[in-house]
Scaffold this active site. Structure first.
Site, short mmCIF file in Angstrom:
data_model
loop_
_atom_site.label_atom_id
_atom_site.label_comp_id
_atom_site.label_asym_id
_atom_site.label_seq_id
_atom_site.Cartn_x
_atom_site.Cartn_y
_atom_site.Cartn_z
N ASP A 175 -3.07 27.24 35.19
CA ASP A 175 -1.89 27.97 34.72
C ASP A 175 -1.06 28.46 35.91
O ASP A 175 0.18 28.43 35.88
CB ASP A 175 -2.33 29.15 33.86
CG ASP A 175 -1.14 29.94 33.32
OD1 ASP A 175 -0.15 29.30 32.90
OD2 ASP A 175 -1.20 31.18 33.35
N CYS B 193 -45.38 -6.29 18.19
CA CYS B 193 -44.69 -6.58 19.45
C CYS B 193 -44.37 -8.05 19.65
O CYS B 193 -43.53 -8.40 20.48
CB CYS B 193 -45.55 -6.11 20.63
SG CYS B 193 -46.16 -4.43 20.42
N HIS C 83 -40.95 -2.29 27.52
CA HIS C 83 -41.51 -3.07 26.40
C HIS C 83 -40.57 -2.92 25.21
O HIS C 83 -40.55 -1.90 24.54
CB HIS C 83 -42.90 -2.55 26.06
CG HIS C 83 -43.61 -3.37 25.02
ND1 HIS C 83 -43.10 -4.54 24.52
CD2 HIS C 83 -44.82 -3.19 24.41
CE1 HIS C 83 -43.92 -5.04 23.63
NE2 HIS C 83 -44.99 -4.24 23.56
N HIS D 14 -47.23 -11.25 28.58
CA HIS D 14 -46.89 -10.08 27.75
C HIS D 14 -46.84 -8.86 28.66
O HIS D 14 -45.89 -8.08 28.58
CB HIS D 14 -47.91 -9.93 26.63
CG HIS D 14 -47.55 -8.88 25.63
ND1 HIS D 14 -46.43 -8.96 24.83
CD2 HIS D 14 -48.15 -7.71 25.31
CE1 HIS D 14 -46.37 -7.90 24.05
NE2 HIS D 14 -47.40 -7.11 24.32
N HIS E 138 -10.89 36.14 27.12
CA HIS E 138 -10.78 36.46 28.54
C HIS E 138 -9.58 35.76 29.19
O HIS E 138 -8.86 36.35 30.00
CB HIS E 138 -12.08 36.05 29.25
CG HIS E 138 -12.11 36.36 30.71
ND1 HIS E 138 -12.27 37.65 31.18
CD2 HIS E 138 -11.97 35.56 31.80
CE1 HIS E 138 -12.25 37.63 32.50
NE2 HIS E 138 -12.07 36.38 32.91
#
EC number: 2.3.1.-
Length: 1807
Positions: free
Chosen positions: A1475, A540, A718, A675, A1304
């Protein structure tokens, strides 16, 4: 910086009794400040008792005044002055009694002391270098803003006028020390006279103490009324005119109650002023005379005032005897200030504890007032020699793509916690702090192929982009020659992307793409840096450790500059689970550092990088220092605890070590960036360590000295390997803004942390001011493996004042060059910069904007825009104008690609007279020019000549040729060096006559010193040794032969010879000879009508007249040494340039003719067309060069710096612009950009705007329980098959033609007995695909727009192979789409997705039509409307949504409801409803009077459509939803009818009346029922032949068969994929090396060729010179017939399968039969007949030519079918034209007909 410099400085009236805190701060500041004026004030303050004693000795009346106040004050200050520590003396003030009525002998000098101290502290706060005289800068600034040379810039009221006088009388800060001393002494004297008068008056029986109060009246009162009341009180008088409605009244204290009561009764407000005694009164006349005698009689006396008696008397009268007309004086001063050109606020600095600026003036618009203050003093920090400056920074963190955005997150306490972007971890849901665009990368900028980018770890890609912006912000690109000695230190932890790469087939890029070493290596490689390139992993703390290593590398000399930071990107779900399993992460939400509810950290990703340089180097080189790393330290936890848990002793030891290295006390640090991951074990340990060192209870804690602690992880999570640098960036932003941001998500302290004693350490819960004069912070970063890293960062030292303080006032225009690798990036940067200018909270000047842009632009990039701006608003307008071109290409031509720069030739002119054209404005403004001129001047003085300053700026003739030539050389040298120092790349220098000497110096043949020896020595010989005849020179416009003949003929007539001195051009020559001879020639030339001009040269050079000095000149030429030229030089010799330079050649140069024309043509012959740039000003040398050039491609640049009508700086700007437009990377040297801007601006300026596209390699799953198809699927109908492969920016979606939703939708609509996809279905599918690619936009605000949708080949019920939708990104959220199958392209257009919350309405919605006045001619109920449609289409009842329709000639209005068939599916409902909307226009077309029964109308596309988010979700909101549809016929062109349709929501809900859909330019084609029947049959017939049945296509649309395409087209696609070269740029003759292929790319293409063609082709380094054609031939030679090149022949048995996207190039790949077909002659009669047939189908009246394209004539798929039928009827030829390319012309169509072999029938008139 200029924005904080005041226009006026006001010193207030006599001070009120100061508070103890004010006195304490004053004494501390006087004690500890090293400023000269305060040292002098301190000395006079300590000497006050002695001065008072001397003063009392001169005036008997002072004897009665007490000594106690002065002695007490001195003694208090003396104790403070000798104290060792501030803390020890802060409480030693009890013996100094502060009364409300202190005597004037104390208050008057104290007033001046406060003014001077506040002014000094203000100068300190400017942030300017102590070595520069800030006071001088202030004086020049206030002077330059004043419209008149007369009138004060420093104003003072009463005693304040003494302070103002001291400031005004001091040209320097050293002089201010003397004048401040005089002012303090004078104030003591005035106070004594006022106090003695008080004492004398007190002896009167009627005595009453004089006191003051302020009176202010409103609108219902007036000054006359106040004066009338004052007349009732004889002793009262007006002492100060404060404002137009306010005065100060002095009156006996006994009269004040009644006087104030009388005034208050009339509405006048009053307020007492703590001033005692009689100021501004005529009774003080005797005191005035005594003071003048005291202060002016003895220059050696203690009270001598060096201001002159008249000036002193004026000041004393304004204090003692005359009422102060303060309002009039201040009004005059304010009105004298010149309004700023950029409309910046006028700033006034007000000194003193009493505010005295008239309120009416203080309230003026754009009047900014700075009030002086006395804050606690600080000792100047002594930066260690190892200090490292941060000169650049950039970042990319969640929610922040820039430092400004990152600060906004911090300042607002925002939390960026949320779910990962869709698809990042497959189907897994992961929460954290994520980048939304981690897949985006600008591969083109970095020269990386799209395929390689796909395999690159996103950490590499993002680090490259952030590195570019960090380096850019450092001014690296602003340097003409950037240093390559740069190190690169990058912290990297995990490499998650390995999972993605390793789950796919290995490639040459797999290793380089995932190896962490390449994160730093790629950055160094791109920038060509030679310093260390190191990737660091300490878990880290990787980025903080990288910064530590970078600082160490600079200190040790490994590199001079370093880039450092870290990057972290998450893409592996197993890796995330591993960290979670270790118990480190928080599963309940964001990080909560130090909070009671902290349960672990949430992961984050991002990248932060900073640019570092040794502080001393940064300051000396003028870099913009953002902050200073004064120390770093690392250690390892001692192992006494778990490896992942920090150790208290190790951390506290580290803090002490880093403080020691920084030479700081713990109390110097006022902020700790911890930190702070939000874990229950780590947070208490870290908090305790920080408190132990930085917040110890033994430390003195003033309220303003609080120490804060915080953690960036509360905001962005972090970010692991990028977390340390995130803390560093946070501190830099805090330094910039002077604020401490709140700790996000913090409510109460973790109970495991013992509470701080006396508030030693605090956590900010709101945005607070960072109340420290010197700001320093410690950043702590802990690595889970035990590494601790600490970094101390503090504010930058004061910035050096610009060397030219008035530069900004002399400039009228600034040049701007915007560059980028792509047009999109150029325009985006223009937009970003315009927004920055518009929204920047700090006032920004045009000069600052120029400086910011100039230092950041990379002039070597491909595209550029160059322009000038004369004001900030104009700059904003120009930037906005260019930015708009990104959306509307009709606004502006696109940014021009950077031209291949022509060779640049510097041209030096000769002596053209005895005057010079040298601008003082340019000299003052340009650092480069001034530096070189000063260098020449210094050398000239060393050689015994006087300085040429300031005479060189005069345009008066210079009589002494030695001075003239030294000045001429210096000017030419300085101009040439200015261009070279600014980065101009010069390929050749050439000098005419004298100019050749300067050219020799610039080329490197002569050093500067040797050149001046030669020039000055030669000039001395000309002046002292030349013969009696000076000679004369005449320019004649005549050719070479004529000039030589003219010279010979004149010489033959007498003793005086004439010579040709200069061959300047083909018809331009200079003759030289005696004055008499030249006069004769001039007369003869005039008789012959020849143009002549007598030159103003001092001597007849290049003639026998030079012989008198030749011997001595030769001796001189042998003294100096000659070097080989560094820059090639073309000498003006006859046949060739000199190969070497010798004393003999140099000597003969002055005697022989100047063959300038010959030299110019040799340069042109060698270099081709060039840019000819004059080194100097207005000599005309480049004009002479132009006369000799043969090519018009040459470009001429000349400076006009001496023209009275031209601003000389503008000429430099214009020339720079010309060079930029020619592709040059030169900088504008008219001013030094680094002098014009404060470093804080660099943290906010927008960086490079990347032109990105997605690059993300899917991670193949290894879980056999999961589907092998990782593609995201939407309802089964449409799925994402591929993203960005094989083509960049392309997403390919597969369509499931058997999906129920498709069946459909199509089931309820029958067209002429068959199935034909409605236009709405195309729109629906494309909308869904676009929505998938923009999942970050909420569906509730997603707005869909279409442009140019066109149906190419209609779709029906036929199940087609390979039916897919291809979307290619062209802009952010904009894609070009193509619906295609293996046999055809069915629909094309553009789709754009916008966010309704932020987007502006599209242009076609700017003015909606007014349908309210439409007159109804015909109305039809629902049944009648559908009856009209039956000859085209029949709708099942459940699919009908049209309720009613009303129409007139050009308009239709209908009401539509949601059809029952919509069901519960949003997609189905939207498509069926859409449509129905489109039917309204079709019904209107069918209802027109001229519509025939056999004709129908079919919609083939439209212009633009906008579909609102409301409509897209309407089916879910209300099953009873209805809409009002308005349609109008907007145009009619032959058979084509255009309609615009607008749909509004109906009903009574809140959405009622809102626009649901706007569709403009819908094209309805009138066609026959039979033609439409063919279309339907074709769309419903399986196994259609795609291109031809009987007729092969013409060469213009020859397309390879499936096998042949696999060689050319697939090879081209492979090269495009691997190199990034555009398809259209790859031709058979393209050379591999020119495509940027490196060794890895070669390996990859060899592998890909094996994979695709099953052949083994080896490409050696020698083959890099091969062309694409050769590679294809090598592949062809090894391929089997199935992969070979198959010729396309023109017979009826040839069946071809075409790829609609790939055509063969016109190259040697064409077959013999194709070539023969190409050579067939075209018959004009047949061409006319074909054109006539086509014209009948166009019907627009547009001329049909052989070059006309069918597409541009409006021939869509329906019209093509009818044309196909008519061609068969007219020519007997059956052709299938549905697959013709969009570029097909009438000529191409004619060729198709001819190739059928029916010419005989046509010629015989068969048709």
């Amino acid at each position: 910086m200029s924005s904080s410099i005041p226009s006026v400085i006001v010193c207030g009236s006599q001070t009120i009794p100061p508070s103890r805190e004010t006195l304490d701060n004053l004494a501390s500041y006087l004690t500890k400040s090293p400023n000269p004026e305060l040292k002098a004030v301190r000395e006079v303050l300590l000497a006050l008792p002695e001065l008072w004693a001397e003063l009392k000795a001169t005036e008997p009346q002072f004897q009665a005044l007490s000594d106690e106040p002065i002695i007490t004050f001195r003694d208090w200050f003396l104790r403070h002055d000798t104290g060792s520590e501030y803390e020890d003396n802060i409480y030693n003030l009890s013996h100094l009694k502060i009364h409300e009525r202190l005597p004037n002998i104390l208050l008057a000098p104290l007033t001046v002391i406060i003014h001077i101290a506040q002014y000094s502290q203000y100068l300190d706060g400017l942030g300017l270098d102590d070595s520069d005289d800030c006071h001088v800068h202030i004086r020049q600034s206030t002077s330059s803003r004043n419209t008149t040379d007369i009138g004060p810039k420093f104003q003072g009221l009463c005693i304040g006028s003494l302070s103002a006088a001291a400031l005004d009388a001091s040209p320097t800060r050293t002089a201010l020390a003397q004048n401040a001393t005089a002012a303090v002494k004078l104030a003591l004297c005035i106070g004594a006279y006022v106090d003695s008068q008080r004492l004398a008056d007190s002896g009167s029986s009627s005595y009453s103490e004089m006191a003051c109060f302020i009176s202010r009246w409103g609108a219902d009162c007036c000054r006359e009324m106040v004066e009338e009341m004052l007349s009732r009180y004889p002793e009262a008088y007006i002492s100060v005119e404060l404002d137009y409605n306010s005065i100060t009244i002095t009156a006996p204290s006994g009269d004040m109650p009644s006087l104030q009561e009388d005034l208050s009764r009339e509405g006048v407000r009053v307020a007492n002023v703590p001033v005692n005694g009689r100021y501004h009164h005529s009774n003080n006349g005797r005191s005035l005379q005594s003071l003048l005698q005291l202060c002016c009689s003895d220059p050696c006396g203690p009270f001598w005032v060096p201001w002159g008696q008249d000036r002193l008397e004026r000041y004393l009268r304004s204090i003692l005897t005359e009422p102060a007309g303060w309002f009039s004086d201040m009004s005059e001063t304010i009105n004298s200030i010149t309004p700023s050109e950029t409309q910046m606020p006028m700033t006034t600095l007000e000194l003193g504890l009493v505010s005295c600026i008239p309120p009416s003036l203080a309230a003026l618009p754009r009047h900014h007032i700075i009030r002086g203050s006395l804050s606690p003093p600080t000792q100047p920090y002594n930066y260690p020699d190892t200090s490292i400056a941060i000169i650049g920074a950039a970042c990319k963190y969640p929610g922040a793509n820039s430092l400004d955005e990152l600060w906004n997150i911090f300042a607002a306490g925002q939390v960026m916690y949320g779910e990962a972007p869709p698809g990042r971890f497959g189907k897994e849901t992961v929460a954290g702090n994520f980048l939304s665009d981690a897949d985006q990368f600008d591969y083109g900028l970095f020269g990386i192929s799209p395929r390689e980018a796909m395999y690159m770890d996103p950490q590499q890609r993002i680090a490259l982009q952030v590195a570019y912006q960090a380096v850019e912000s450092s001014g690296y690109f602003g340097s003409p020659n950037p240093d390559g000695d740069v190190g690169c230190y990058i912290g990297v932890g995990n490499s998650d992307y390995e999972d993605n790469v390793h789950s796919n087939t290995p490639t040459a890029y797999s290793f380089t793409g995932t190896s962490r070493a390449f994160v730093s290596g790629r950055i160094s490689h791109y920038f060509k840096w030679t310093g260390p390139s190191i990737t660091i992993d300490t878990a880290c703390s990787s980025s903080a450790a990288a910064i530590h290593q970078a600082c160490s590398g600079i200190i040790l000399g490994d590199c001079s500059v370093a880039l450092a930071g870290g990057v972290n990107i998450m893409s592996s779900f197993p890796a995330d689970q591993n960290i979670a399993a270790a118990g480190m992460t928080n599963s309940t939400g964001p990080c909560r550092p130090f909070g009671a509810d902290a349960t672990g950290y949430s992961r984050g990703e991002g990248c932060g990088l900073i640019v570092l340089k040794r502080l001393a180097d940064a300051l000396s080189q003028g870099d913009n220092v953002l902050g200073v790393v004064v120390a770093t330290a690392v250690n390892q936890s001692d192992g006494s605890s778990s490896i992942t848990v920090p150790v208290l002793r190790s951390q506290s030891d580290l803090y002490r070590r880093v403080l020691s290295r920084a030479s700081m006390k713990a109390s110097d640090v006022s902020y700790v960036e911890a930190h702070g991951t939000g874990t229950q074990r780590g947070d208490p340990i870290e908090y305790q360590g920080a408190r132990e060192v930085f917040g110890s209870s033994g430390r003195y804690q003033a309220k303003s000295h609080k120490v804060y602690i915080g953690s960036v992880k509360a905001n962005i999570g972090h970010t692991e390997a990028a977390s340390g640098v995130a803390g560093v960036l946070k501190v830099l932003l805090m330094l910039k803004h002077g604020q401490i941001p709140p700790q996000a998500s913090f409510t109460s302290l973790n109970p495991a942390i013992p509470p701080s004693e006396s508030g030693q350490i605090s956590i900010a819960t709101q945005l607070e001011k960072w109340k420290r004069n010197f700001r320093a912070a410690c950043v702590n970063n802990y690595g889970a493996a035990g590494n601790n890293t600490a970094i101390i960062i503090c504010q930058h030292p004061p910035k050096t004042l610009p060397s030219s303080t008035n530069t900004a006032q002399t400039l009228t225009r600034y040049p701007f060059l915007i560059t980028a690798q792509s047009q999109v990036s150029v325009r985006r940067y223009c937009l970003a910069l315009a927004q920055y200018i518009e929204t920047n909270s700090k006032p920004l000047s045009l000069a600052a904007a120029f400086s910011l842009v100039a230092q950041q632009q990379n002039r070597n990039l491909r595209h550029r825009i160059a322009f000038c701006a004369s004001s900030l608003p104009e700059l904003w307008r120009l930037l906005t104008f260019h930015a708009q071109a990104a959306e509307d290409t009709s606004v502006l031509l696109p940014p021009s690609p950077r031209k291949q720069v022509k060779p640049i030739v510097l041209v030096f002119g000769g002596q053209t007279g005895s005057t010079l054209q040298f601008s003082k404005a340019v000299y003052d403004s340009s650092y480069h020019l001034r530096q070189n001129m000063d260098k020449c001047d210094a050398l000239i003085q060393e050689m015994g000549l006087p300085s040429f300053f300031p005479d060189i700026f005069s345009q008066e003739p210079i009589e002494d040729i030695v001075i003239l030539h030294s000045c001429l050389f210096s000017v030419q040298y300085a101009y040439a060096k200015a261009w070279l120092d600014a980065g101009l790349s010069v390929h050749r220098v050439i000098g005419h006559s004298f100019g050749q000497l300067t050219a020799m110096c610039i080329s490197g043949v002569l050093t500067l010193e040797n050149a001046l020896i030669l020039v000055i020595g030669r000039a001395n010989l000309i002046r002292d040794c030349w013969g009696e005849e000076k000679g004369s020179m005449l320019s004649v416009q005549i050719d070479r032969a004529g000039a030589e003949a003219l010279a010979w003929s004149e010489s033959s007539l007498g003793d005086d010879s004439i010579e040709v001195a200069c061959y300047n051009g083909p018809n331009s020559h200079v003759l030289v000879g005696s004055e008499l001879a030249i006069t004769n020639v001039e007369r003869r030339a005039s008789t012959a009508s020849l143009a002549t001009k007598r030159l103003k040269t001092t001597h007849g050079f290049h003639s026998k007249l030079v012989d008198a000095i030749m011997e001595q000149y030769s001796n001189l030429a042998h003294i100096v040494s000659y070097n080989a030229p560094v820059i090639p030089i073309e000498t003006c010799s006859e046949t060739a340039s000199w190969k070497i330079f010798t004393p003999q050649l140099v000597t003969e140069h002055s005697r022989r003719p100047v063959y300038f024309c010959d030299a110019v043509r040799r340069v042109e012959r060698d270099l081709g067309p060039c840019i000819w740039l004059e080194a100097g000003s207005s000599s005309g040398a480049v004009i002479l060069a132009k006369q000799s050039l043969t090519s018009k491609s040459n470009y001429i640049c000349g400076l006009q710096l001496g023209s009275p009508s031209t601003n000389p700086l503008d000429s430099v700007v214009d020339t720079t612009l010309e060079l930029w437009n020619q592709g040059s990377s030169v900088q504008c040297w008219a001013y030094n950009p680094r002098d014009l801007v404060h470093p804080s601006h660099f943290l906010g300026l927008p960086g490079y705007q990347f032109d990105t596209s997605p690059h993300w390699l899917p991670c193949a799953t290894t879980d056999h329980n999961k589907s092998n198809d990782p593609s995201p699927v939407i309802d089964g109908l449409i799925s994402l098959e591929r993203l960005s492969r094989p083509e960049p920016r392309v997403s390919i979606f597969e369509l499931d033609q058997k999906d129920w939703t498709l069946a459909h939708i199509l089931r309820g609509r029958e067209v002429l007995g068959g199935i034909l996809w409605p236009l709405a279905l195309y729109m629906g599918l494309i909308s869904r695909a676009a929505a998938l690619l923009t999942s970050s936009i909420p569906s509730a605000s997603r707005l869909i727009r279409f442009a140019g949708l066109e149906i190419k080949t209609p779709l029906g019920s036929d199940l087609l192979n390979g039916l897919c939708l291809r979307l290619k990104q062209v802009e952010a959220w904009s894609w070009g789409f193509s619906l295609e199958s293996d046999c055809a392209r069915h629909a094309t257009g553009t789709v754009i997705v916008d966010d309704e919350r932020t987007s502006r309405p599209p242009d076609h919605l700017s003015s909606l039509p007014d349908f309210a006045t439409a007159t109804t001619v015909f109305s039809a109920p629902r049944g009648v409307a559908y009856k009209l449609l039956e000859k085209v289409a029949e709708y099942d009842t459940a699919y009908r949504g049209l309720e009613s329709i009303s129409m007139n000639e050009d308009t239709a209005i209908a009401r539509v409801h949601l059809p029952p068939a919509a069901g519960n599916s949003r997609f189905v409902g939207n498509t069926i409803t859409l449509d129905q909307f489109l039917l309204v226009a079709e019904i209107h077309a069918l209802s027109m009077e001229d519509s025939k029964r056999s004709e129908v109308f079919a919609c083939s596309g439209f212009g633009e459509t906008t579909i609102s988010a409301n409509f897209m979700r309407a089916t879910e909101r209300d099953r009873g939803q209805t809409w009002q549809v308005y349609t109008r016929q907007s145009a009619k062109r032959g058979r084509e009818f255009l309609y615009d349709t607008f749909v509004y929501e109906a009903g009574e809900g809140e959405e009622s009346g809102s626009l649901a859909l706007a569709l403009t330019g819908a094209r309805f084609i009138r066609t026959s029922t039979s033609a439409l029947q063919q279309v339907v049959e074709l769309a419903n017939t399986p196994s259609r032949s795609p291109v031809t049945e009987e007729i092969a296509p013409s060469p213009n649309f020859l397309q390879f068969q499936e096998g042949s395409a696999n060689v050319w087209s697939l090879t081209v696609n492979l090269l495009h994929e691997l190199t990034g070269c555009a398809l259209e740029e790859i031709s058979p003759q393209t050379i591999l090396a020119d495509m940027g292929m490196d060794s890895l790319a070669i390996m990859e293409i060899e592998a890909r060729i094996r994979e695709v063609f099953n052949v083994d082709i080896r490409i050696s380094p020698v083959d890099m010179g091969s062309t694409v054609e050769i590679i294809c031939e090598r592949i062809t030679a090894q391929t089997s017939p199935s992969h070979g090149l198959v010729n396309v022949v023109g017979n009826s048995t040839s069946n071809t399968t075409s790829s609609s996207s790939q055509c063969t190039p016109s190259s040697s790949f064409e077959s013999d039969s194709d070539t023969q077909a190409t050579e067939l002659s075209l018959s004009a009669p047949t061409m006319e007949k074909v054109a006539r047939v086509v014209a009948t189908h166009v019907g627009s009246g547009e001329a049909v030519l052989s070059s006309s394209r069918l597409h541009s004539l409006g021939l869509d798929s329906l019209a093509v079918l009818e044309l196909q039928s008519d061609l068969h009827v007219n020519f007997g030829v059956r052709v299938h034209l549905m697959q013709l390319d969009c570029s097909t012309t009438i000529g191409d169509l004619h060729a198709l007909v001819m190739r059928r072999g029916v010419r005989e029938n046509i010629y015989n008139g068969a048709v």
